[in-house]
Design an enzyme around this catalytic site. Structure first.
Site, mmCIF file in Angstrom:
data_model
loop_
_atom_site.group_PDB
_atom_site.id
_atom_site.type_symbol
_atom_site.label_atom_id
_atom_site.label_comp_id
_atom_site.label_asym_id
_atom_site.label_seq_id
_atom_site.Cartn_x
_atom_site.Cartn_y
_atom_site.Cartn_z
ATOM 1 N N HIS A 64 -19.825 9.250 1.302
ATOM 2 C CA HIS A 64 -19.979 7.983 1.969
ATOM 3 C C HIS A 64 -21.619 7.632 2.044
ATOM 4 C CE1 HIS A 64 -19.328 4.267 4.327
ATOM 5 N NE2 HIS A 64 -20.270 4.758 5.255
ATOM 6 N N ASP A 102 -13.813 7.054 7.361
ATOM 7 C CA ASP A 102 -15.109 7.485 7.257
ATOM 8 C C ASP A 102 -15.580 8.334 8.385
ATOM 9 O OD1 ASP A 102 -15.615 6.111 4.641
ATOM 10 O OD2 ASP A 102 -16.464 4.496 5.804
ATOM 11 N N ASN A 153 -14.577 13.119 0.509
ATOM 12 C CA ASN A 153 -15.131 11.976 0.150
ATOM 13 C C ASN A 153 -16.524 11.720 0.438
ATOM 14 O OD1 ASN A 153 -14.853 8.878 -0.321
ATOM 15 N ND2 ASN A 153 -15.238 8.501 1.711
ATOM 16 N N SER A 200 -23.223 11.351 3.000
ATOM 17 C CA SER A 200 -22.413 12.426 3.723
ATOM 18 C C SER A 200 -21.238 12.669 2.830
ATOM 19 C CB SER A 200 -21.873 11.635 5.197
ATOM 20 O OG SER A 200 -23.101 11.035 5.858
ATOM 21 N N ARG A 256 0.748 -1.038 0.112
ATOM 22 C CA ARG A 256 -0.205 0.030 0.020
ATOM 23 C C ARG A 256 0.728 1.175 -0.048
ATOM 24 N NH1 ARG A 256 -3.883 2.041 4.471
ATOM 25 N NH2 ARG A 256 -2.922 0.407 5.548
#
Length: 216
Positions: free
Chosen positions: A112, A148, A110, A139, A68
């Protein structure tokens, strides 16, 4: 005349939220300009959406990297090549490293599909139905190292119907995603939305913990 705000959008799939952003910017209401769309999947349909809109695209296959951290380092290099003021996650199905998130702190958004802080992670519509919730939604939030969990910007609330399935509920939530994500991006691009120590600020005022609420 306000300067353009360069935006890079990260996707992994169909890119319906990307399309909503493209469409909203095309109306001329937002100073946001999508400089590039980057995907970790070569078969993501969102890449076709970008190409049709004349937007540069780039594929960075995470499977070609040794872990990653290596992928995120290459992703940072690719994103920064487009000199963005804002990075938008639009169905990017990768958990990002702490280093990546810190690099874009305050300029990483982001969306969600739940009313955060409820139902972080996956299968949000099923979980809302199983819990007997009367309201569900989506959201937009600034991204922090907590999954999140960053400061909320705007939430759209939809009522849960007695006969809803996860699919029918998802369809209505998706429609709201396509409304509030362009709104949040426009706020940021026009200088109205900022991230501060106190959380998300809109027009210089701290937003409530739930963000700006839109009800249907």
């Amino acid at each position: 005349m306000m300067a353009d705000c360069n935006v890079v959008v990260l996707i992994s799939g169909s890119g319906s939220n990307l399309q909503a952003l493209i469409d909203s910017i095309a109306t001329g209401d937002s100073p946001a300009r999508i400089r590039a769309v980057i995907s970790n999947r070569a078969d993501a349909y969102g890449l076709e959406r970008a190409k049709l809109a004349g937007i540069d695209t780039l594929v960075l296959d995470h499977k070609q990297f040794d872990g990653r951290e290596a992928f995120d380092a290459a992703l940072v290099e690719a994103i920064d090549g487009f000199d963005p003021q804002l990075v938008v996650l639009a169905g990017f199905m990768r958990i990002l490293s702490g280093g990546f998130v810190r690099h874009y702190e305050g300029r990483l958004l982001n969306i969600h599909p739940s009313l955060l802080p409820k139902y972080k992670g996956l299968h949000t519509h099923q979980r809302a139905l199983e819990a007997g919730d009367r309201e569900h939604g989506c959201s937009v939030h600034f991204v922090t190292e907590e999954l999140d969990g960053g400061p909320l910007v705007v939430q759209a609330v939809v009522p849960v119907q007695a006969d809803d399935t996860p699919e029918s509920l998802a369809q209505r939530v998706h429609a709201e995603e396509h409304r509030i994500y362009p709104l949040a991006v426009s706020w940021f691009a026009s200088g109205r939305l900022r991230h501060a120590d106190a959380g998300a600020l809109l027009d210089g005022q701290a937003l409530p913990a739930s963000g700006h609420i839109i009800r249907n």
